[in-house]
Design a protein around this motif. Structure first.
Motif: not given
Length: 301
Positions: A41-42, A45-46, A49-50, A53
């Motif tokens: 998940l990290a 996200a890094i 997703l980041y 976004t």
């Protein structure tokens, strides 16, 4: 349920509610499961997703009218988007049509011949896309191998314009993406039992009828997976259209690269990327929903 004396009251309560203790031998408890999934998940996200976004936020930095409004009001960008989708569809169809016979032969052959065919499929994946694109330039240029062969056979009196055309882009992209269509179809055909075709033949079906009513429907999940992969990759192709298509073949990826490296208009480039991303997701969802009505696609995903 009894616990060791060294356990604290909080540990006993956690174990009693099942946070640290699995309900059965086949399931992990909640806390170990979260610990196992946390690195993935990290990274997601890094790494995904980041940046996504930030990209969407950047597309609104100059105001929606200055980015998205510019895209929807200028017919040039709609034309580039239409050309991108058209080339992606053409490449996907050509990849599926060319990949299915190769995958069928690979699935039915055994021994050294099957290894030779598999090597011919895998070796292009080990070669740079840039090198393969330059190879097509050598083949299709005015004094290239193809034109020289046609003129030596007296089929043409002067060199044909084969390079820097949409047909050259489709041909080169098909060559690059063909392994991504062969492998999913091959994996599906390899898992099909021979008893199905044998039973159809015993019931009176010929080889063509057995293929159309047995092999082809059961292999549709692999066809769908390969077509989806080729379509998504074709939408974002950059190197091959830039080299083989030339300045006259402007696709969305080339337009985005032009906005970032030449014009330095990052908000508009982010808006173009967001539009391409949303359109890709919509196409995949619609494509899957439409084709999943077929019984052969019920096993996809």
């Amino acid at each position: 349920m009894s616990f060791p004396v060294s356990f604290s009251a909080a540990q006993r309560q956690a174990l009693s509610v099942g946070w640290l203790r699995p309900h059965s031998a086949r399931h992990y408890a909640i806390v170990p499961s979260l610990l196992l999934v946390a690195p993935l998940l990290a990274i997601l996200a890094i790494g995904f997703l980041y940046p996504l976004t930030k990209l969407i936020t950047l597309s609104f930095s100059g105001g929606p009218s200055a980015t998205y409004g510019r895209f929807f009001t200028d017919p040039l960008y709609a034309s580039v988007l239409g050309d991108t989708v058209g080339i992606a569809v053409a490449v996907t169809l050509s990849c599926v049509v060319a990949a299915y016979p190769v995958a069928l032969v690979m699935a039915r052959l055994k021994g050294r011949l099957a290894l030779v065919i598999a090597a011919c499929v895998f070796i292009p994946l080990w070669t740079s896309v840039l090198i393969r694109s330059y190879g097509w330039i050598v083949l299709l240029q005015r004094r290239g191998i193809v034109n020289s062969l046609l003129m030596s056979m007296n089929l043409t009196e002067e060199p044909l314009k084969l390079l820097y055309t949409q047909g050259a882009v489709v041909l080169a992209m098909t060559h690059v993406l063909l392994p991504f269509a062969i492998l999913p179809i091959f994996s599906t055909l390899r898992l099909l039992p021979d008893d199905y075709v044998r039973a159809a033949r015993n019931l009176g079906a010929g080889p063509i009828r057995a293929f159309l009513y047995v092999t082809l429907p059961l292999s549709l999940p692999g066809v769908f997976a390969g077509a989806t992969m080729c379509f998504v990759l074709a939408l974002g192709f950059y190197i091959t259209p830039a080299l083989v298509g030339g300045p006259g073949s402007m696709l969305m990826a080339n337009l985005i690269g032009q906005q970032t490296t030449v014009l330095l208009d990052w908000p508009f480039a982010a808006a173009l990327s967001t539009v391409l991303l949303v359109m890709t997701i919509v196409f995949i969802v619609v494509f899957r929903k439409t084709l999943s009505r077929s019984k052969g696609f019920s096993g996809v995903y």
